[in-house]
Design a protein around this motif. Structure first.
Motif, PDB file in Angstrom:
ATOM      1  N   LYS A  13       0.851  -1.190   0.000  1.00 13.93           N
ATOM      2  CA  LYS A  13       0.000   0.000   0.000  1.00 13.93           C
ATOM      3  C   LYS A  13       0.885   1.238   0.000  1.00 13.93           C
ATOM      4  CE  LYS A  13      -3.600   2.536   0.319  1.00 13.93           C
ATOM      5  NZ  LYS A  13      -4.557   2.576  -0.796  1.00 13.93           N
ATOM      6  N   PHE A  15       0.548   5.607  -0.270  1.00 14.47           N
ATOM      7  CA  PHE A  15      -0.396   6.715  -0.239  1.00 14.47           C
ATOM      8  C   PHE A  15      -0.004   7.742  -1.289  1.00 14.47           C
ATOM      9  CE2 PHE A  15      -0.854   4.795   3.914  1.00 14.47           C
ATOM     10  CZ  PHE A  15      -2.216   4.583   3.903  1.00 14.47           C
ATOM     11  N   SER A  50      -6.469  -1.133   8.683  1.00 14.07           N
ATOM     12  CA  SER A  50      -7.448  -0.439   7.838  1.00 14.07           C
ATOM     13  C   SER A  50      -7.758  -1.253   6.579  1.00 14.07           C
ATOM     14  CB  SER A  50      -6.925   0.932   7.424  1.00 14.07           C
ATOM     15  OG  SER A  50      -6.845   1.770   8.544  1.00 14.07           O
ATOM     16  N   ALA A  53     -10.012  -3.974   7.559  1.00 14.00           N
ATOM     17  CA  ALA A  53     -11.369  -3.507   7.867  1.00 14.00           C
ATOM     18  C   ALA A  53     -12.068  -2.947   6.630  1.00 14.00           C
ATOM     19  CB  ALA A  53     -11.314  -2.441   8.965  1.00 14.00           C
ATOM     20  N   GLY A  54     -11.421  -3.060   5.490  1.00 16.92           N
ATOM     21  CA  GLY A  54     -12.054  -2.617   4.251  1.00 16.92           C
ATOM     22  C   GLY A  54     -12.134  -1.105   4.121  1.00 16.92           C
ATOM     23  N   LEU A  55     -11.305  -0.389   4.871  1.00 11.70           N
ATOM     24  CA  LEU A  55     -11.335   1.068   4.763  1.00 11.70           C
ATOM     25  C   LEU A  55     -10.365   1.552   3.694  1.00 11.70           C
ATOM     26  CD1 LEU A  55     -11.566   2.061   8.505  1.00 11.70           C
ATOM     27  CD2 LEU A  55     -13.311   2.370   6.753  1.00 11.70           C
ATOM     28  N   LEU A  56      -9.410   0.707   3.349  1.00 10.42           N
ATOM     29  CA  LEU A  56      -8.448   1.072   2.319  1.00 10.42           C
ATOM     30  C   LEU A  56      -8.426  -0.020   1.264  1.00 10.42           C
ATOM     31  CD1 LEU A  56      -5.336   2.169   4.430  1.00 10.42           C
ATOM     32  CD2 LEU A  56      -6.960   3.647   3.257  1.00 10.42           C
ATOM     33  N   LEU A  71     -13.318  -5.197   0.918  1.00 14.18           N
ATOM     34  CA  LEU A  71     -13.829  -4.058   0.131  1.00 14.18           C
ATOM     35  C   LEU A  71     -14.896  -4.522  -0.854  1.00 14.18           C
ATOM     36  CD1 LEU A  71     -11.105  -1.523  -1.006  1.00 14.18           C
ATOM     37  CD2 LEU A  71     -13.344  -1.055  -0.078  1.00 14.18           C
ATOM     38  N   GLN A  72     -14.651  -5.682  -1.472  1.00  9.84           N
ATOM     39  CA  GLN A  72     -15.597  -6.189  -2.470  1.00  9.84           C
ATOM     40  C   GLN A  72     -16.812  -6.835  -1.811  1.00  9.84           C
ATOM     41  OE1 GLN A  72     -15.284  -5.544  -5.700  1.00  9.84           O
ATOM     42  NE2 GLN A  72     -13.429  -4.430  -5.162  1.00  9.84           N
ATOM     43  N   PRO A  74     -18.398  -6.314   1.528  1.00 10.72           N
ATOM     44  CA  PRO A  74     -18.444  -5.654   2.838  1.00 10.72           C
ATOM     45  C   PRO A  74     -19.276  -6.405   3.864  1.00 10.72           C
ATOM     46  CG  PRO A  74     -19.602  -4.365   1.159  1.00 10.72           C
ATOM     47  CD  PRO A  74     -18.934  -5.484   0.454  1.00 10.72           C
ATOM     48  N   LEU A  77     -17.684  -7.636   7.011  1.00  5.89           N
ATOM     49  CA  LEU A  77     -17.400  -6.724   8.124  1.00  5.89           C
ATOM     50  C   LEU A  77     -18.328  -6.960   9.308  1.00  5.89           C
ATOM     51  CD1 LEU A  77     -16.682  -3.401   6.208  1.00  5.89           C
ATOM     52  CD2 LEU A  77     -15.059  -5.005   7.205  1.00  5.89           C
ATOM     53  N   ALA A  78     -19.450  -7.612   9.068  1.00  2.42           N
ATOM     54  CA  ALA A  78     -20.342  -7.940  10.176  1.00  2.42           C
ATOM     55  C   ALA A  78     -19.651  -8.892  11.151  1.00  2.42           C
ATOM     56  CB  ALA A  78     -21.630  -8.564   9.640  1.00  2.42           C
ATOM     57  N   TYR A  82     -13.887  -3.891  14.691  1.00  4.56           N
ATOM     58  CA  TYR A  82     -12.708  -3.043  14.462  1.00  4.56           C
ATOM     59  C   TYR A  82     -12.790  -1.798  15.317  1.00  4.56           C
ATOM     60  CZ  TYR A  82      -9.860   0.379  11.833  1.00  4.56           C
ATOM     61  OH  TYR A  82      -8.977   1.347  11.452  1.00  4.56           O
ATOM     62  N   PRO A  88     -12.636   6.487  17.337  1.00  7.59           N
ATOM     63  CA  PRO A  88     -13.517   7.559  16.869  1.00  7.59           C
ATOM     64  C   PRO A  88     -14.989   7.186  17.054  1.00  7.59           C
ATOM     65  CG  PRO A  88     -12.604   6.359  15.012  1.00  7.59           C
ATOM     66  CD  PRO A  88     -11.908   5.845  16.221  1.00  7.59           C
ATOM     67  N   ASN A 106     -26.044  -3.812  12.905  1.00  7.61           N
ATOM     68  CA  ASN A 106     -25.428  -5.132  12.920  1.00  7.61           C
ATOM     69  C   ASN A 106     -26.496  -6.176  13.204  1.00  7.61           C
ATOM     70  OD1 ASN A 106     -22.404  -4.751  12.659  1.00  7.61           O
ATOM     71  ND2 ASN A 106     -22.941  -3.252  14.237  1.00  7.61           N
TER      72      ASN A 106
END
Lengths: 300, 315
Positions: A13, A15, A50, A53-56, A71-72, A74, A77-78, A82, A88, A106
């Motif tokens: 990865k 940025f 991240s 967790a499918g955030l990136l 990501l594909q 989601p 994620l259930a 995370y 946050p 959920n």
């Protein structure tokens, strides 16, 4: 046989251009492991979580959670609890609203686990008014209330005092024991990892420096202390990880492959902290050299 | 997601309600003198196409009496923009700014569904609020609509279907801007600028061509061409049908004055007349349908782009 909780293959990865947070990472987290994700700041720990967790999205390679790309697909994620760095949450929400949010979004929400973690926290309090410890506990309750099969915690103890940290750790372990989940805890504080983890992944500079079962790693590494001498090969040592000189003394951290027979070495077991610090150090530094014509001067 | 949307945007709903109440109260208060003047001067008898005699005095008097208020209502054209600035722009940008997307987007609801359900619910609320505002304005403007028509921009843009359509467009624009720009204030600024630009572009260059304008030839000296229509152009032509330039017109007036003739009479004797190009008042609802459809379509496209982009978002 279900797919492992986390598999990374050639994962990279970046940025900005040429600013690689992770490089060519290949890793399989076994089911049920409590993994300490260690490494100095900016080692790529948060990036890895991240991505999980499918955030990136990966720049190269792939990452799968229970065999699926977060990501594909989601929906996976259930099954992932995370908690991002700094936990946050919506500051204007009351604690009860925050819990309600997670319940509504959920499908397998477990109110019992969440409530257990939230005893002693006023559910009518605003999230903004909570202490760092309370907030971390709310975030943990949200993560565990999903009944996840994989828990990802990013520096959960960073802003906590030692007592609150220990308490959170206890709550985490109790919850995880009940769920039978796999856990990955990212932390730059070795002591936190040491207390709970049975598996270590050490990242540094976006690469895996060390990975394995904690007991096996401690078993295969030894500290060798002896008088200073030029280093040849030592019987029973497969590889020297780090050498340190102090005065006339030489200390080696080595991977062993049998008993050390040379009696001039004192052989000691190594602590996890020492082990991690040794591997965390950047690639071996070159010996200081003077450039010809420029004399070394003493300052002060 | 309905509960989540309500929890996070309920205060905005109350703000919108407050705004609508304020608008309603202001409308009722300012409408009282208008209604009384309208009834007192029996202006309903002056409604085209068959005004009674004397209307050419009463109507301008009525219009000038309330022209300040009517001009002030044009500010209502910014109301739809509020949906974009305060609901749309922060929707994603705030989550990105505060890092709460890390919580919201890792729950059991995929972020596409998260965005789609939130946007749908907020769009419904937006349409409702803008619709109510539109009805209030239509009620308030009805005396003026009867006399002056409402197809010209002053009435067209704050009445009817276009008000909710503009609001929907602003909302979608704000959402997409927030996703792409990732900063609430930047997204608000861009929403403001783009919304204004698109509205101007449509009202100046697209709406006049929704349907081919009609033409009418009137006397060169007539002052009011078509009281309730939207006049697009009003050109002076000579007897051959050629356009008379402004310089020529001035020359003719000067010529008449030097000769001691009334310029109006002189121009008529030259055989000049005016060609008015206009959109008739009767096309109001057709045009409303076209323009509302255009903005709703734009809004749908923007939302679809946002839904497509959100999965590939944060880095």
């Amino acid at each position: 046989m279900s797919a492992p909780p986390l598999v990374a293959e050639g994962l990279a990865k970046h940025f900005r251009r040429n600013d690689w947070a992770l490089r060519n990472l290949t890793l399989t987290i076994p089911k049920g492991a409590i993994v300490g994700l260690a490494g100095p700041n900016a080692a790529g720990k948060s990036t890895l979580l991240s991505l999980a967790a499918g955030l990136l999205a990966p720049s190269q390679g792939s990452i799968t959670v229970f065999g699926r790309d977060p990501l594909q697909s989601p929906e996976v994620l259930a099954e992932v609890g995370y908690v991002a760095q700094g936990a946050p949450l919506y500051r204007s929400f009351r604690v009860a609203d925050t819990i309600e949010y997670a319940r509504r979004t959920n499908s397998r929400w477990d109110a019992e686990i969440a409530t257990e973690l939230l005893t002693r926290i006023d559910s009518r309090a605003k999230v903004a008014a909570l202490s760092a410890g309370e907030r971390a506990r709310v975030a943990l309750a949200l993560a565990l209330g999903k009944r996840p099969r994989l828990v990802l915690l990013d520096e959960p103890f960073a802003s906590l005092d030692p007592l609150a940290g220990r308490e959170l750790l206890q709550l985490l372990m109790d919850g995880v024991a009940e769920l039978g989940a796999t856990v990955i805890v990212a932390s730059h504080v070795v002591a936190d990892i040491q207390r709970i983890c049975d598996h270590i992944v050490l990242l540094s500079g976006g690469r895996v420096r060390l990975e394995g079962d904690v007991e096996e790693l401690l078993e295969s590494h030894r500290l060798l202390t002896g008088p200073r001498r030029p280093l040849g090969s030592i019987r029973g040592v497969r590889e020297v990880v780090r050498e340190r000189y102090s005065g006339r003394q030489l200390t080696l951290l080595a991977i062993t492959e049998g008993p050390i027979v040379d009696p001039s070495w004192t052989v000691d077991p190594v602590s996890l902290e020492e082990l991690l610090l040794a591997y965390m150090a950047p690639e071996r530094l070159p010996a200081p050299r003077t450039t010809e014509g420029v004399p070394l001067r003493w300052h002060g | 997601m309905a509960w989540v949307t309500w929890r996070q945007h309920g205060s905005q709903a109350f703000a919108a309600l407050g705004l609508l109440i304020a608008l309603g109260v202001a409308a009722v208060l300012t409408h009282l003198p208008i209604a009384s003047a309208f009834g007192h001067d029996s202006l309903s008898a002056c409604v085209p196409p068959a005004p009674r005699t004397g209307c050419d005095i009463i109507v301008p008097h009525f219009e000038s009496q309330f022209s300040g208020l009517v001009t002030a209502t044009r500010i209502l054209a910014v109301l739809p923009l509020l949906a974009g600035l305060f609901v749309g722009a922060p929707l994603i940008a705030r989550e990105l700014e505060f890092g709460t997307y890390r919580f919201a987007w890792t729950q059991g609801v995929s972020r596409r569904r998260w965005l789609l359900s939130k946007t749908t619910l907020l769009a419904a609320g937006t349409i409702l609020a803008a619709g109510v505002a539109s009805v209030v304005v239509m009620w308030w403007r009805s005396p003026f609509d009867q006399l002056e028509g409402r197809i010209a921009p002053g009435g067209f843009e704050i009445e009817g279907l276009v008000v909710p359509a503009y609001a929907l467009f602003a909302l979608a624009l704000g959402v997409l801007a927030g996703l792409v720009l990732r900063r609430t204030v930047t997204a608000m600024t861009v929403t403001l600028v783009v919304f204004g630009a698109v509205r101007l572009l449509v009202s100046d260059f697209v709406r006049p061509h929704f349907m081919a304008p009609l033409h009418r030839v009137i006397a060169a000296t007539a002052t009011s061409a078509a009281p309730r229509d939207w006049v697009l152009s009003n050109t002076l032509v000579n007897a051959g049908g050629r356009r008379v330039s402004a310089a020529n017109e001035e020359l003719a007036v000067l010529h008449a004055q030097q000769a001691g003739i009334d310029p109006h009479t002189y121009i008529v004797t030259l055989g000049w007349s005016r060609i008015v190009s206009y959109q008739p008042a009767g096309r109001f609802w057709t045009f409303q349908l076209f323009e509302a459809g255009l903005f709703v379509a734009l809004a749908v496209v923007l939302v679809l782009v946002a839904v497509w982009l959100i999965r590939r978002t944060p880095a």
